[in-house]
Design a protein around this motif. Sequence first.
Motif, PDB file in Angstrom:
ATOM      1  N   TYR A 153       0.833  -1.209   0.000  1.00  0.00           N
ATOM      2  CA  TYR A 153       0.000   0.000   0.000  1.00  0.00           C
ATOM      3  C   TYR A 153       0.866   1.257   0.000  1.00  0.00           C
ATOM      4  O   TYR A 153       0.531   2.249  -0.656  1.00  0.00           O
ATOM      5  N   ARG A 154       1.980   1.226   0.727  1.00  0.00           N
ATOM      6  CA  ARG A 154       2.863   2.394   0.740  1.00  0.00           C
ATOM      7  C   ARG A 154       3.389   2.671  -0.665  1.00  0.00           C
ATOM      8  O   ARG A 154       3.456   3.829  -1.102  1.00  0.00           O
ATOM      9  N   ARG A 155       3.758   1.605  -1.372  1.00  0.00           N
ATOM     10  CA  ARG A 155       4.239   1.772  -2.743  1.00  0.00           C
ATOM     11  C   ARG A 155       3.172   2.458  -3.592  1.00  0.00           C
ATOM     12  O   ARG A 155       3.472   3.382  -4.354  1.00  0.00           O
ATOM     13  N   GLN A 156       1.918   2.013  -3.473  1.00  0.00           N
ATOM     14  CA  GLN A 156       0.859   2.620  -4.273  1.00  0.00           C
ATOM     15  C   GLN A 156       0.689   4.092  -3.934  1.00  0.00           C
ATOM     16  O   GLN A 156       0.532   4.935  -4.823  1.00  0.00           O
ATOM     17  N   MET A 157       0.711   4.411  -2.648  1.00  0.00           N
ATOM     18  CA  MET A 157       0.467   5.798  -2.236  1.00  0.00           C
ATOM     19  C   MET A 157       1.629   6.715  -2.574  1.00  0.00           C
ATOM     20  O   MET A 157       1.429   7.854  -3.017  1.00  0.00           O
ATOM     21  N   GLU A 158       2.852   6.220  -2.396  1.00  0.00           N
ATOM     22  CA  GLU A 158       4.012   7.097  -2.537  1.00  0.00           C
ATOM     23  C   GLU A 158       4.550   7.160  -3.954  1.00  0.00           C
ATOM     24  O   GLU A 158       5.091   8.197  -4.360  1.00  0.00           O
ATOM     25  N   PHE A 159       4.417   6.074  -4.723  1.00  0.00           N
ATOM     26  CA  PHE A 159       5.070   6.025  -6.019  1.00  0.00           C
ATOM     27  C   PHE A 159       4.092   6.013  -7.201  1.00  0.00           C
ATOM     28  O   PHE A 159       4.475   6.384  -8.308  1.00  0.00           O
ATOM     29  N   ILE A 160       2.867   5.578  -6.974  1.00  0.00           N
ATOM     30  CA  ILE A 160       1.893   5.550  -8.067  1.00  0.00           C
ATOM     31  C   ILE A 160       1.005   6.789  -7.996  1.00  0.00           C
ATOM     32  O   ILE A 160       0.835   7.503  -8.975  1.00  0.00           O
ATOM     33  N   GLY A 161       0.414   7.022  -6.818  1.00  0.00           N
ATOM     34  CA  GLY A 161      -0.307   8.262  -6.583  1.00  0.00           C
ATOM     35  C   GLY A 161      -1.613   8.411  -7.319  1.00  0.00           C
ATOM     36  O   GLY A 161      -2.125   9.528  -7.446  1.00  0.00           O
ATOM     37  N   ALA A 162      -2.188   7.313  -7.809  1.00  0.00           N
ATOM     38  CA  ALA A 162      -3.388   7.427  -8.631  1.00  0.00           C
ATOM     39  C   ALA A 162      -4.675   7.094  -7.906  1.00  0.00           C
ATOM     40  O   ALA A 162      -5.757   7.420  -8.384  1.00  0.00           O
ATOM     41  N   ILE A 163      -4.587   6.433  -6.753  1.00  0.00           N
ATOM     42  CA  ILE A 163      -5.766   5.866  -6.101  1.00  0.00           C
ATOM     43  C   ILE A 163      -6.236   6.768  -4.961  1.00  0.00           C
ATOM     44  O   ILE A 163      -5.438   7.272  -4.174  1.00  0.00           O
ATOM     45  N   ASP A 164      -7.560   6.942  -4.885  1.00  0.00           N
ATOM     46  CA  ASP A 164      -8.165   7.776  -3.846  1.00  0.00           C
ATOM     47  C   ASP A 164      -8.750   6.957  -2.701  1.00  0.00           C
ATOM     48  O   ASP A 164      -8.769   7.410  -1.559  1.00  0.00           O
ATOM     49  N   VAL A 165      -9.267   5.762  -3.025  1.00  0.00           N
ATOM     50  CA  VAL A 165      -9.960   4.910  -2.056  1.00  0.00           C
ATOM     51  C   VAL A 165      -9.282   3.548  -2.042  1.00  0.00           C
ATOM     52  O   VAL A 165      -9.183   2.896  -3.096  1.00  0.00           O
ATOM     53  N   TYR A 166      -8.844   3.115  -0.863  1.00  0.00           N
ATOM     54  CA  TYR A 166      -8.134   1.845  -0.754  1.00  0.00           C
ATOM     55  C   TYR A 166      -8.999   0.794  -0.071  1.00  0.00           C
ATOM     56  O   TYR A 166      -9.415   0.973   1.077  1.00  0.00           O
ATOM     57  N   GLY A 167      -9.268  -0.305  -0.792  1.00  0.00           N
ATOM     58  CA  GLY A 167      -9.927  -1.450  -0.184  1.00  0.00           C
ATOM     59  C   GLY A 167      -8.916  -2.261   0.604  1.00  0.00           C
ATOM     60  O   GLY A 167      -7.860  -2.630   0.074  1.00  0.00           O
ATOM     61  N   VAL A 168      -9.236  -2.521   1.869  1.00  0.00           N
ATOM     62  CA  VAL A 168      -8.300  -3.212   2.761  1.00  0.00           C
ATOM     63  C   VAL A 168      -9.069  -4.274   3.535  1.00  0.00           C
ATOM     64  O   VAL A 168     -10.118  -3.993   4.110  1.00  0.00           O
ATOM     65  N   ASP A 169      -8.547  -5.481   3.544  1.00  0.00           N
ATOM     66  CA  ASP A 169      -9.239  -6.611   4.155  1.00  0.00           C
ATOM     67  C   ASP A 169      -8.408  -7.146   5.314  1.00  0.00           C
ATOM     68  O   ASP A 169      -7.301  -7.648   5.097  1.00  0.00           O
ATOM     69  N   PRO A 170      -8.899  -7.050   6.554  1.00  0.00           N
ATOM     70  CA  PRO A 170      -8.097  -7.531   7.683  1.00  0.00           C
ATOM     71  C   PRO A 170      -7.860  -9.024   7.665  1.00  0.00           C
ATOM     72  O   PRO A 170      -6.970  -9.512   8.365  1.00  0.00           O
ATOM     73  N   ALA A 171      -8.628  -9.775   6.875  1.00  0.00           N
ATOM     74  CA  ALA A 171      -8.404 -11.216   6.750  1.00  0.00           C
ATOM     75  C   ALA A 171      -7.422 -11.537   5.628  1.00  0.00           C
ATOM     76  O   ALA A 171      -7.216 -12.699   5.292  1.00  0.00           O
ATOM     77  N   ARG A 172      -6.816 -10.517   5.079  1.00  0.00           N
ATOM     78  CA  ARG A 172      -5.854 -10.674   3.986  1.00  0.00           C
ATOM     79  C   ARG A 172      -4.567  -9.898   4.225  1.00  0.00           C
ATOM     80  O   ARG A 172      -3.476 -10.343   3.878  1.00  0.00           O
TER      81      ARG A 172
END
Length: 375
Positions: free
Chosen positions: A261-280
């Motif tokens: 997720y850090r990679r997506q936020m810091e290096f891609i920068g395209a996503i506004d809403v992150y789906g996150v599953d505590p069972a994953r």
Amino acid sequence: MTRIARIEPIHIAYPDSNDFNTTRRTVLVKVETSDGVVGWGECIAMWPEACNAVCTVINEGFLPLLRDHEAEDIDGAWTLMRRHVFWYGEGGIASLAISGIDMALWDIRGKVAGKPLYELFGGLRQERLLANASAHVNKRGMDACVEEVAGFFAAGFRSTKLGFAKKGESNIGGDPDTDVEFVRRLRERLGPDAGILIDIGNGVRWDADTAIDVANRMAEQEIGWYEEPLYPTDDAGYRKLRASTSLRLASGEREFTEAGYRRQMEFIGAIDVYGVDPARVEGITGFRRVDALCTQHGKVINAHAWSTAITTAASLHLSLASPNAEIFEFKPFPVVVQDEIVTEKIWHRDGWAYPLTGPGLGIEVREDVVRRIAA
């Protein structure tokens, strides 16, 4: 000192009425302490071979590692598990296995403290969340699909998230023009105030230009977000899409780790809403780490709770304890792992999701039902 005495993974299989009674699978985890406190968790592995592999990692890797470990030392257990799987575990099966044990240990901590989990996370940041009916668009004919969604709102939901190109009888997700027309007709049927979220899904294979065209046409219907119209690792495509549409973009439910997720936020920068599953995503501990990243980067977090009531409970505590959540997803159709696996079904009230107040996860798991559907 309370110590971990037993860890048992339980592979379950059940018919899911959300998908024409297709068999769905997952792994539940039961952790018991030396003084008899039981915690429950889940690893959403889904496929038979993946569920079997998760059970092997837990039985042969994590149980010997954690037996007699202090039950309330969750950070220590989480770190031990991650270090143990250093060769094969930055995501995938190992992250799923970590998730179930971590969730169960948090359940135990809350039960020992006599507090619901959100209190252990610093208290409620939100008193309630919009209840979202999360479903697959899979009925025959566009009219039937539109009316089914209208039924969710008649049942009190205030928002819906709709997955395209799923197994079933619908052609939604098969053609961009049809998809846009479906959303147009849905908005016309539901009116201007209904929350509509579109999940394009794994069954669709668009290029960036197609995704941009569909996004801008769907934007006319004021949808709340546009989820995974491209493959999750199509970084260049998402950057191009982000630069070409005003719609909020959602992704992330197929990510496994804080680092991902850090990679997506810091290096891609395209996503506004992150789906996150505590069972994953390596459990409650992993979810909270991703939530902290969302706070840092100004992102929305959405708990992907589309499995058993165990994950629903964990996701609800985490979402209400987060400043970054907007909605909470429910399965709008009856299914054993939501309706029967706990003594009291987790459900919305008047279109809102409210906190669970019992200790730990705040649920009482019916082990007789778990054993009945064990694979």
